[in-house]
Motif scaffolding. Structure first.
Motif, PDB file in Angstrom:
ATOM      1  N   CYS A 142       0.834  -0.954   0.274  1.00 38.82           N
ATOM      2  CA  CYS A 142      -0.016   0.025  -0.292  1.00 38.82           C
ATOM      3  C   CYS A 142       0.951   1.055  -0.096  1.00 38.82           C
ATOM      4  CB  CYS A 142      -1.059   0.466   1.215  1.00 38.82           C
ATOM      5  SG  CYS A 142      -2.250   1.508   1.447  1.00 38.82           S
ATOM      6  N   PHE A 199      -4.075   3.247  -4.016  1.00 37.48           N
ATOM      7  CA  PHE A 199      -4.256   1.985  -4.504  1.00 37.48           C
ATOM      8  C   PHE A 199      -4.818   2.846  -5.841  1.00 37.48           C
ATOM      9  CE2 PHE A 199      -4.353  -2.281  -5.877  1.00 37.48           C
ATOM     10  CZ  PHE A 199      -5.796  -2.728  -6.531  1.00 37.48           C
ATOM     11  N   CYS A 218      -6.656   5.744   1.151  1.00 36.74           N
ATOM     12  CA  CYS A 218      -6.079   5.021   2.206  1.00 36.74           C
ATOM     13  C   CYS A 218      -5.363   5.575   3.639  1.00 36.74           C
ATOM     14  CB  CYS A 218      -5.189   3.881   1.810  1.00 36.74           C
ATOM     15  SG  CYS A 218      -5.228   2.135   2.727  1.00 36.74           S
ATOM     16  N   CYS A 240      -6.321  -0.704   6.447  1.00 39.44           N
ATOM     17  CA  CYS A 240      -5.871  -0.384   4.764  1.00 39.44           C
ATOM     18  C   CYS A 240      -6.969  -1.406   3.501  1.00 39.44           C
ATOM     19  CB  CYS A 240      -4.699  -1.850   4.815  1.00 39.44           C
ATOM     20  SG  CYS A 240      -4.206  -1.165   3.197  1.00 39.44           S
ATOM     21  N   THR A 272      -5.901  -0.556   0.742  1.00 37.40           N
ATOM     22  CA  THR A 272      -5.914  -0.993  -0.690  1.00 37.40           C
ATOM     23  C   THR A 272      -5.263  -2.884  -0.242  1.00 37.40           C
ATOM     24  OG1 THR A 272      -3.984   0.740  -0.998  1.00 37.40           O
ATOM     25  CG2 THR A 272      -3.512  -2.075  -1.773  1.00 37.40           C
TER      26      THR A 272
END
Length: 636
Positions: A332, A336, A346, A363, A365
């Motif tokens: 990440c 993303f 994020c 997270c 991602t």
């Protein structure tokens, strides 16, 4: 054959006719009573409704006497003193004419309610002079007497049966009371009891001369059955206090049984205001409040994007489908890029993310990648979405859950049909719908569905249908509430997810909300919030969401908290969740800092931004002299 057929038909027809006449004249007295209706007065004896208790036997709802003025229009004498009548009942002559006209329209011969729910003083004053007003009589009933000032959305209320109800159900007569909303409606047949009936003989001068046939057709009233709710009264009251000057809902369940421990909607009101002569006026005021919507049960009806708590399901489905395991890693970069330069932000610390860290740092991602791998496992994205949707439905999403309250919504667990409607020309792929991964997109859930999801996670793969009935005197509760529902995710996949949820409190987004000595597993959430204002789609302040269960092992409570326009999960919903858990498990609060902030804090100014109006309706529950805390004082 023809010679025998006609006599046979005549003989059979005659036998059937004789049997029917025998039944009507000898066995069934119903038509006899109806034929003598002019000489018989039917008087009903109304039973007390069953009492309502909480799970520990605390009395929540009892009864109080009420007196209705009933009228039989054709029996009213022309020479009665209408002015005195109106003075006794504190009504105007215009009111008298209007109500009487309505009664005549209903039936000049049958009784109907002229004036409902007199108090004791009004009853006593009218009773002294009732002989002067032939055609009017007093019908004693019972009204609800609330022992608590909370739980209005749970109880519902009592109101007069409508003409539509009377036509549909012959049990109810004009003026009869019945339950609406809440448990009063769900368990009406149990709570109402059975009316008693007395048949009184009248002479040719319409004077009562005694019981018809010595009372052989009379029946006695049977009181309604008492019920115990699954609600914990202390927890329910505490939850409503925490939600004052906020909007949203709290749903708390006992994971091992599906029993609803608390069902909070905010704003709320004192249930006692829907009792008595002012009930109609107060109900109208609540109904017309289109800003606060106090009659709208947000715990059952409000469909919100679930936000980050939905990542729990994304992870579980990814594990079950074999597209990730505990060691699967995604890098990440605080975001993303998934297609055509589009970008998912994020807020985690970045770097290589595995399942455990991905959960406690929330997270985007990690879960976007997991979701796309789940959909892309199948050749056709439509097949992948349908498999994903079937997993969601096994947790109770996208369906009416079957609980024992009369209102609710399905939420939304999108299928391939959803995207065929959105993309009629086809060509859509997982990249187009990836926002589902983090609880945005087309996913919608009610708070009770979110709480049930957490109950299933707490149980490591099963749940019981949420319900609010714990005990009915002399009866068993519906077996569907004791039937175990298994999810489509194997038990072994829940443990790593639970470990991540546990560290949300230890290492992650809820570290500031820990309660010493209680192992809480939880997940913060922030859901984007859009609305149409003057025809334009406008982004409003995000919703604050939190889901949790505790203790980690042998859990006793699972809950979901939604606070509308509450910024982010750890700001409002998270502290409320921690306080509710500690209150239930310990009966006292150690995190007095959180408690003070939540009890005194207000989001009212946030709501006023979008409406241009302030809530001044005194019917709503409000604290005494609340202190408004500036939002900048509140830590994440």
């Amino acid at each position: 054959m023809r010679k025998v057929l006609l006599p046979t038909i005549i003989i059979i027809g005659t036998i059937l006719l004789v049997l029917r006449l025998f039944y009507l004249q000898i066995i069934d007295d119903t038509f006899k009573l109806k034929s003598e209706n002019n000489a018989i007065k039917i008087q009903y004896d109304y039973p007390e409704r069953g009492y309502i208790y909480d799970r520990h036997g605390k009395l929540l709802v009892a009864n109080q006497p009420s007196y209705d003025i009933m009228v039989i229009p054709r029996e009213i004498k022309k020479d009665i003193d209408i002015d005195e009548f109106c003075h006794l009942l504190h009504i105007t002559r215009k009111d008298y004419d209007r109500i009487l006209e309505k009664a005549i329209t209903f039936s000049p011969r049958l009784p109907s309610v002229f004036l409902p729910q007199l108090n004791k003083a009004e009853y006593a004053a009218f009773q002294e002079k009732i002989r002067k007003f032939p055609g009017f009589y007093i019908q004693k009933r019972s009204l609800r007497d609330y022992q608590v000032k909370f739980g209005a959305n749970i109880f519902g209320f009592i109101t007069q049966a409508s003409e539509k109800t009377i036509l549909k159900n012959p049990y109810y007569k004009s003026g009869d009371l019945l339950g609406k909303q809440g448990v009063e409606e769900s368990y009406e047949n149990i709570l109402r009891g059975v009316k008693g009936v007395k048949y009184i003989q009248k002479d040719k001068f319409n004077r009562e001369i005694g019981s018809y046939k010595n009372g052989m057709y009379d029946t006695i009233a049977v009181q309604g059955e008492d019920i115990n709710l699954t609600i914990d009264a202390t927890l329910q009251e505490y939850g409503e206090q925490l939600m004052i000057n906020k909007r949203g809902g709290i749903v708390a369940l006992e994971p091992k049984t599906g029993e609803i421990l608390a069902l909070v909607t905010a704003p709320s009101y004192d249930p006692a205001i829907l009792v008595g002569r002012q009930r109609s006026r107060n109900y109208t005021a609540l109904y017309n409040d289109s800003i606060a919507k106090p009659l709208y049960d947000r715990g059952l009806l409000a469909e919100y994007p679930p936000g980050s708590p939905f990542k729990i399901l994304t992870a579980l489905i990814g594990l079950q489908e074999g597209v990730i395991d505990e060691q699967s890693s995604f890098v990440c970069h605080h975001g993303f890029s998934y297609a055509r330069g589009r970008f998912m932000r994020c807020h985690c610390h970045g770097g290589a993310q595995q399942l455990h860290r991905g959960i406690y740092e929330s997270c985007n991602t990690y879960f976007a990648s997991t979701y796309m791998k789940t959909i892309n496992k199948y050749v056709r994205p439509a097949d992948g979405v349908d498999v994903w949707s079937r997993h969601l439905r096994s947790f109770g999403l996208g369906e009416f859950m079957g609980y024992d309250l009369p209102t609710g919504r399905r939420g939304k667990a999108p299928t391939s049909k959803t995207y065929k409607r959105i993309y009629p020309n086809g060509g859509w792929r997982s990249t187009a719908i990836v926002s589902n991964a983090i609880g945005q997109g087309e996913v919608l859930m009610t708070p009770i569905q979110l709480a049930n999801m957490m109950a299933a996670v707490a149980n490591r793969g099963y749940y019981y249908t949420p319900h609010i009935i714990k005990k009915i005197e002399g009866q068993k509760i519906d077996k569907k509430f004791t039937t175990k529902h298994m999810t489509t995710v194997d038990r072994k996949y829940f443990e790593p997810v639970v470990a991540g949820l546990f560290d949300v409190y230890n290492l992650g987004t809820a570290h500031a909300l820990r309660v010493e000595g209680i192992d809480i597993c939880g997940k913060t959430g922030t859901a984007e919030n859009y609305a149409k204002i003057n025809g334009k789609r406008v982004k409003l302040q995000d919703h604050s969401i939190f889901v949790a269960f505790a203790p980690k092992d042998n859990p006793k409570i699972a809950l979901a908290v939604f606070v509308e326009n509450g910024y982010w999960g750890a700001r409002w919903a998270g502290p409320i969740a921690s306080l509710m858990i500690e209150k239930y498990l310990r009966g006292k609060i150690s995190r007095v800092d959180l408690e003070k902030r939540m009890l005194e804090g207000s989001l009212q100014s946030e709501y006023d931004k979008y409406t241009g109006k302030k809530e001044t309706d005194t019917l709503l529950l409000k604290p005494t002299a609340p202190k408004v805390i500036d939002s900048s004082e509140i830590e994440n």
